[in-house]
Write a protein that holds these residues in place. Sequence first.
Motif, PDB file in Angstrom:
ATOM      1  N   SER A  76     -22.690 -66.905   3.274  1.00  0.00           N
ATOM      2  CA  SER A  76     -24.136 -67.117   3.317  1.00  0.00           C
ATOM      3  C   SER A  76     -24.618 -67.659   1.987  1.00  0.00           C
ATOM      4  O   SER A  76     -23.979 -67.492   0.960  1.00  0.00           O
ATOM      5  N   VAL A  77     -25.779 -68.332   2.046  1.00  0.00           N
ATOM      6  CA  VAL A  77     -26.462 -68.807   0.853  1.00  0.00           C
ATOM      7  C   VAL A  77     -27.752 -68.005   0.780  1.00  0.00           C
ATOM      8  O   VAL A  77     -28.560 -68.030   1.700  1.00  0.00           O
ATOM      9  N   ALA A  78     -27.924 -67.259  -0.311  1.00  0.00           N
ATOM     10  CA  ALA A  78     -29.030 -66.298  -0.407  1.00  0.00           C
ATOM     11  C   ALA A  78     -30.278 -66.861  -1.066  1.00  0.00           C
ATOM     12  O   ALA A  78     -31.278 -66.153  -1.180  1.00  0.00           O
ATOM     13  N   VAL A  91     -26.436 -65.441  -5.325  1.00  0.00           N
ATOM     14  CA  VAL A  91     -26.830 -66.798  -4.950  1.00  0.00           C
ATOM     15  C   VAL A  91     -26.077 -67.213  -3.685  1.00  0.00           C
ATOM     16  O   VAL A  91     -26.665 -67.713  -2.738  1.00  0.00           O
ATOM     17  N   VAL A  92     -24.757 -67.001  -3.684  1.00  0.00           N
ATOM     18  CA  VAL A  92     -23.896 -67.363  -2.556  1.00  0.00           C
ATOM     19  C   VAL A  92     -22.924 -66.210  -2.331  1.00  0.00           C
ATOM     20  O   VAL A  92     -22.479 -65.576  -3.285  1.00  0.00           O
ATOM     21  N   VAL A  93     -22.594 -65.957  -1.066  1.00  0.00           N
ATOM     22  CA  VAL A  93     -21.583 -64.950  -0.740  1.00  0.00           C
ATOM     23  C   VAL A  93     -20.380 -65.682  -0.152  1.00  0.00           C
ATOM     24  O   VAL A  93     -20.519 -66.442   0.804  1.00  0.00           O
ATOM     25  N   LEU A  94     -19.205 -65.475  -0.779  1.00  0.00           N
ATOM     26  CA  LEU A  94     -17.961 -66.065  -0.286  1.00  0.00           C
ATOM     27  C   LEU A  94     -17.156 -65.011   0.451  1.00  0.00           C
ATOM     28  O   LEU A  94     -17.116 -63.859   0.040  1.00  0.00           O
ATOM     29  N   LYS A 117     -23.143 -74.981   2.009  1.00  0.00           N
ATOM     30  CA  LYS A 117     -23.911 -74.321   3.065  1.00  0.00           C
ATOM     31  C   LYS A 117     -22.982 -73.349   3.780  1.00  0.00           C
ATOM     32  O   LYS A 117     -21.759 -73.420   3.606  1.00  0.00           O
ATOM     33  N   ALA A 118     -23.523 -72.448   4.549  1.00  0.00           N
ATOM     34  CA  ALA A 118     -22.712 -71.460   5.267  1.00  0.00           C
ATOM     35  C   ALA A 118     -21.652 -72.170   6.104  1.00  0.00           C
ATOM     36  O   ALA A 118     -21.933 -73.169   6.755  1.00  0.00           O
ATOM     37  N   VAL A 127     -18.415 -75.818  -8.261  1.00  0.00           N
ATOM     38  CA  VAL A 127     -19.812 -75.489  -8.566  1.00  0.00           C
ATOM     39  C   VAL A 127     -20.533 -75.328  -7.232  1.00  0.00           C
ATOM     40  O   VAL A 127     -20.515 -76.217  -6.386  1.00  0.00           O
ATOM     41  N   LEU A 128     -21.162 -74.176  -7.043  1.00  0.00           N
ATOM     42  CA  LEU A 128     -21.858 -73.865  -5.792  1.00  0.00           C
ATOM     43  C   LEU A 128     -23.343 -74.158  -5.884  1.00  0.00           C
ATOM     44  O   LEU A 128     -23.980 -74.543  -4.906  1.00  0.00           O
TER      45      LEU A 128
END
Length: 132
Positions: A76-78, A91-94, A117-118, A127-128
């Motif tokens: 997800s992208v928070a 910021v982002v969940v991997l 993106k998800a 870099v995300l």
Amino acid sequence: MERKLRITVDGRVYDVTVEDLSDTGSLIYPARNSMTIPAAPAAEAAAPGPAQAASTAAASAGPGDVVATLGGVVESVAVAVGQAVRQGQTVVVLEAMKMNSPMVAPRDGTVTSLTVKAGDAVEAGRVLATIA
């Protein structure tokens, strides 16, 4: 000195034999600082492996960049572009190996770009997002 023990783990019984290493004279490991490690040959140092490539990519990232610390899939992208974030905010969940790992903001600021993106697959060092 060896000892036989019976251990129960989650209701299952195991018979094990253990060796008592409390006598420091019988340790199988070398004493601390008793060994030297030779320098890596130049040929190995010249050819970057996956770990070196990831660390090089992370090293070239800017101070406001959120960088993937491991390879995986974006769960997800928070945040959104233009959103204010605080240092340490997710910021982002991997997702990697069935575990979710939050990638957090390295500093306070505003999200200026998102590069994933998800569902995207990412490699370590990518870099995300960028925070200014």
